[in-house]
Design a protein around this motif. Structure first.
Motif, PDB file in Angstrom:
ATOM      1  N   PRO A   1       0.816  -1.226   0.000  1.00 17.48           N
ATOM      2  CA  PRO A   1       0.000   0.000   0.000  1.00 17.48           C
ATOM      3  C   PRO A   1       0.844   1.267   0.000  1.00 17.48           C
ATOM      4  CG  PRO A   1      -0.917  -1.603   1.524  1.00 17.48           C
ATOM      5  CD  PRO A   1       0.388  -2.172   1.042  1.00 17.48           C
ATOM      6  N   SER A   2       1.966   1.258   0.731  1.00 14.76           N
ATOM      7  CA  SER A   2       2.830   2.441   0.799  1.00 14.76           C
ATOM      8  C   SER A   2       3.412   2.793  -0.564  1.00 14.76           C
ATOM      9  CB  SER A   2       3.961   2.213   1.803  1.00 14.76           C
ATOM     10  OG  SER A   2       4.716   1.060   1.459  1.00 14.76           O
ATOM     11  N   LYS A   3       3.617   1.794  -1.398  1.00 20.38           N
ATOM     12  CA  LYS A   3       4.109   2.027  -2.754  1.00 20.38           C
ATOM     13  C   LYS A   3       2.970   2.367  -3.696  1.00 20.38           C
ATOM     14  CE  LYS A   3       6.635  -0.244  -6.511  1.00 20.38           C
ATOM     15  NZ  LYS A   3       7.265  -1.514  -6.976  1.00 20.38           N
ATOM     16  N   ALA A   4       1.861   1.646  -3.543  1.00 20.01           N
ATOM     17  CA  ALA A   4       0.720   1.848  -4.438  1.00 20.01           C
ATOM     18  C   ALA A   4       0.141   3.246  -4.324  1.00 20.01           C
ATOM     19  CB  ALA A   4      -0.356   0.810  -4.132  1.00 20.01           C
ATOM     20  N   ILE A   5       0.164   3.794  -3.122  1.00 16.25           N
ATOM     21  CA  ILE A   5      -0.478   5.090  -2.896  1.00 16.25           C
ATOM     22  C   ILE A   5       0.224   6.214  -3.657  1.00 16.25           C
ATOM     23  CG2 ILE A   5       0.797   5.878  -0.855  1.00 16.25           C
ATOM     24  CD1 ILE A   5      -1.966   6.474   0.397  1.00 16.25           C
ATOM     25  N   ARG A   6       1.495   6.001  -3.976  1.00 15.05           N
ATOM     26  CA  ARG A   6       2.227   7.009  -4.750  1.00 15.05           C
ATOM     27  C   ARG A   6       1.736   7.071  -6.194  1.00 15.05           C
ATOM     28  NH1 ARG A   6       7.911   4.464  -2.855  1.00 15.05           N
ATOM     29  NH2 ARG A   6       7.659   4.741  -0.598  1.00 15.05           N
ATOM     30  N   ARG A   7       1.037   6.007  -6.624  1.00 19.61           N
ATOM     31  CA  ARG A   7       0.545   5.975  -8.002  1.00 19.61           C
ATOM     32  C   ARG A   7      -0.976   6.126  -8.061  1.00 19.61           C
ATOM     33  NH1 ARG A   7       1.238   1.615 -11.104  1.00 19.61           N
ATOM     34  NH2 ARG A   7       1.441   0.059  -9.462  1.00 19.61           N
ATOM     35  N   ALA A   8      -1.528   6.731  -7.032  1.00 15.89           N
ATOM     36  CA  ALA A   8      -2.987   6.886  -6.975  1.00 15.89           C
ATOM     37  C   ALA A   8      -3.525   7.683  -8.166  1.00 15.89           C
ATOM     38  CB  ALA A   8      -3.394   7.551  -5.667  1.00 15.89           C
ATOM     39  N   LYS A   9      -2.746   8.660  -8.626  1.00 15.99           N
ATOM     40  CA  LYS A   9      -3.242   9.530  -9.700  1.00 15.99           C
ATOM     41  C   LYS A   9      -3.095   8.914 -11.090  1.00 15.99           C
ATOM     42  CE  LYS A   9      -2.440  13.869  -7.230  1.00 15.99           C
ATOM     43  NZ  LYS A   9      -1.746  15.191  -7.252  1.00 15.99           N
ATOM     44  N   THR A  10      -2.375   7.796 -11.188  1.00 14.50           N
ATOM     45  CA  THR A  10      -2.137   7.201 -12.516  1.00 14.50           C
ATOM     46  C   THR A  10      -2.770   5.827 -12.688  1.00 14.50           C
ATOM     47  OG1 THR A  10      -0.047   6.137 -11.847  1.00 14.50           O
ATOM     48  CG2 THR A  10       0.060   8.426 -12.639  1.00 14.50           C
ATOM     49  N   THR A  11      -3.359   5.269 -11.639  1.00 15.04           N
ATOM     50  CA  THR A  11      -3.891   3.909 -11.708  1.00 15.04           C
ATOM     51  C   THR A  11      -5.416   3.901 -11.754  1.00 15.04           C
ATOM     52  OG1 THR A  11      -3.831   3.783  -9.292  1.00 15.04           O
ATOM     53  CG2 THR A  11      -1.915   2.928 -10.494  1.00 15.04           C
ATOM     54  N   SER A  12      -5.958   2.807 -12.290  1.00 19.45           N
ATOM     55  CA  SER A  12      -7.418   2.692 -12.393  1.00 19.45           C
ATOM     56  C   SER A  12      -8.075   2.706 -11.025  1.00 19.45           C
ATOM     57  CB  SER A  12      -7.785   1.408 -13.149  1.00 19.45           C
ATOM     58  OG  SER A  12      -7.258   0.260 -12.501  1.00 19.45           O
ATOM     59  N   MET A  13      -7.467   2.072 -10.050  1.00 17.93           N
ATOM     60  CA  MET A  13      -8.022   2.075  -8.694  1.00 17.93           C
ATOM     61  C   MET A  13      -8.038   3.478  -8.112  1.00 17.93           C
ATOM     62  SD  MET A  13      -6.578   0.181  -5.248  1.00 17.93           S
ATOM     63  CE  MET A  13      -6.882  -1.492  -5.799  1.00 17.93           C
ATOM     64  N   GLY A  14      -6.900   4.164  -8.220  1.00 20.19           N
ATOM     65  CA  GLY A  14      -6.801   5.511  -7.670  1.00 20.19           C
ATOM     66  C   GLY A  14      -7.750   6.479  -8.353  1.00 20.19           C
ATOM     67  N   GLN A  15      -7.906   6.350  -9.670  1.00 17.96           N
ATOM     68  CA  GLN A  15      -8.794   7.239 -10.406  1.00 17.96           C
ATOM     69  C   GLN A  15     -10.264   6.975 -10.071  1.00 17.96           C
ATOM     70  OE1 GLN A  15      -8.162   9.978 -12.630  1.00 17.96           O
ATOM     71  NE2 GLN A  15      -6.320   9.742 -11.380  1.00 17.96           N
ATOM     72  N   ALA A  16     -10.619   5.716  -9.801  1.00 19.51           N
ATOM     73  CA  ALA A  16     -11.997   5.395  -9.413  1.00 19.51           C
ATOM     74  C   ALA A  16     -12.334   6.042  -8.063  1.00 19.51           C
ATOM     75  CB  ALA A  16     -12.185   3.878  -9.342  1.00 19.51           C
ATOM     76  N   VAL A  17     -11.399   5.963  -7.120  1.00 22.24           N
ATOM     77  CA  VAL A  17     -11.608   6.590  -5.810  1.00 22.24           C
ATOM     78  C   VAL A  17     -11.633   8.109  -5.939  1.00 22.24           C
ATOM     79  CG1 VAL A  17     -10.619   6.936  -3.513  1.00 22.24           C
ATOM     80  CG2 VAL A  17     -10.617   4.651  -4.534  1.00 22.24           C
ATOM     81  N   HIS A  18     -10.722   8.652  -6.747  1.00 22.02           N
ATOM     82  CA  HIS A  18     -10.663  10.103  -6.921  1.00 22.02           C
ATOM     83  C   HIS A  18     -11.941  10.638  -7.562  1.00 22.02           C
ATOM     84  CE1 HIS A  18      -8.615  13.949  -7.041  1.00 22.02           C
ATOM     85  NE2 HIS A  18      -8.962  14.099  -8.302  1.00 22.02           N
TER      86      HIS A  18
END
Length: 348
Positions: free
Chosen positions: A74-91
């Motif tokens: 999670p600590s690594k994944a969160i840095r890519r929140a703005k570029t990933t499908s998961m992060g964009q769905a939450v955003h």
């Protein structure tokens, strides 16, 4: 009534785009009010939509081809929140482009991204992961926390109880659901100090829309006598996996027994209606859709291995929580605890 759009992380899960789109389409066939924001690789989503022409007018695609892997920290994944499908769905929920997000991806990454983007409700220290488990009765039992917090103090447990009761009122329709804390015994002298402190706080609280009834042991979770089971994420995750493992053990044992001889095979044919009912009751796809409670928005976690029917169930859970304004209910219930709780006066 037209519901807010539901953002679907189309790249998450074991089978990705095909199953996520098929699940959304299946949910919409049963509830034609649903609208979707499908987040993921546009070409792959468009190909999947060709098999579901009814989805075209109800869906918008947000292209994003970066994916969080199942084993990514999670600590690594969160840095890519703005570029990933998961992060964009939450955003999309954060910026108001969707009312809820559904993902079958990495649970830890989804929790981290959701907490960072949406923040917790006022009066909630930590969000909790809640799911529905089958019981012997006609209703499911709400259980939380199932892994979002490996540790929880008395204050956290009281908050979990409030959130779980609000969730139970929506999904099961109970006006005052029965809430119990998971413990090693039902006597009030049993368990850790934090459990006893949480029990005392819940017992003395007035005005809450729940019936707090002390403790429950793990072998009674599925009996149907309790509507909400509250625990920390460490114990909850262990209990959940033990229940799931026992269910698989029973079904595998029955399969072996019914194929061991010609007489057993004949017995299987006679008892097939009962075994099919058992299979349906224990199928995790029929109970799919864990919810991160306590956030300023609705985020639903689907099993990574869920089939289209399971994804449809998770989508339906998200829509139901939107329709019944889950976050508003939790906020109102927290207000009933009074200033002593919402301040720093609660002992932990």
């Amino acid at each position: 009534m037209t519901l807010p759009r539901i953002a679907i992380d189309a790249m998450g899960g074991d089978e990705g785009v095909r199953v996520m789109v098929e699940g959304a389409a299946l949910a919409r066939r049963e509830h034609d009010r649903f609208k979707f924001l499908l987040v993921g690789d546009q070409q792959r989503i468009e190909r999947a939509l060709e098999d579901h022409p009814g989805m075209a007018g109800a869906s918008e695609i947000l292209h994003c081809d970066d994916v969080i892997s199942g084993d990514e920290l999670p600590s690594k994944a969160i840095r890519r929140a703005k570029t990933t499908s998961m992060g964009q769905a939450v955003h999309a929920v954060k910026r108001g482009a969707a009312g809820a997000a559904v993902s079958a991806g990495n649970t830890g990454a989804l929790m981290a991204m959701s907490k960072l983007a949406l923040r917790t409700l006022p009066g909630i220290d930590r969000p909790a992961l809640a799911a529905l488990l089958p019981t012997l009765e006609q209703h499911d039992v709400v259980m939380l926390d199932l892994g979002a917090n490996t540790d929880a103090d008395a204050r956290n447990l009281v908050q979990f109880a409030v959130m779980g009761a609000a969730y139970s009122r929506i999904v099961n329709g109970f006006e005052r659901p029965t809430v119990r804390l998971l413990n090693i015994g039902t006597e009030m002298i049993k368990g850790t100090e934090r459990l006893r402190d949480a029990a005392a706080q819940l017992k003395s609280a007035t005005g809450l829309a729940m019936n707090f009834d002390g403790f429950v042991e793990s072998d009674k979770i599925n009996r149907g006598e309790t509507h909400v089971v509250v625990t920390d994420g460490f114990s909850g995750n262990i209990a959940l996996k033990a229940i799931e493992g026992s269910a698989r053990f029973v079904t595998d044992l029955l399969r072996q027994a019914f194929t061991s001889s010609l007489r057993s095979k004949f017995g299987f044919l006679v008892s097939k209606p009962a075994t099919e009912l058992l299979k349906h009751h224990l199928d995790p796809n029929n109970h799919n859709g864990a919810v991160f409670l306590g956030l300023n928005g609705v985020v639903v976690k689907s099993h990574g291995s869920a089939n289209a029917r399971g994804v449809a169930q998770a989508v339906t859970v998200a829509a139901r929580l939107l329709e019944n304004r889950l976050t508003d209910r939790i906020a109102a219930d927290l207000g009933e605890l009074g200033p002593d709780f919402n301040g720093r006066g609660l002992e932990t």
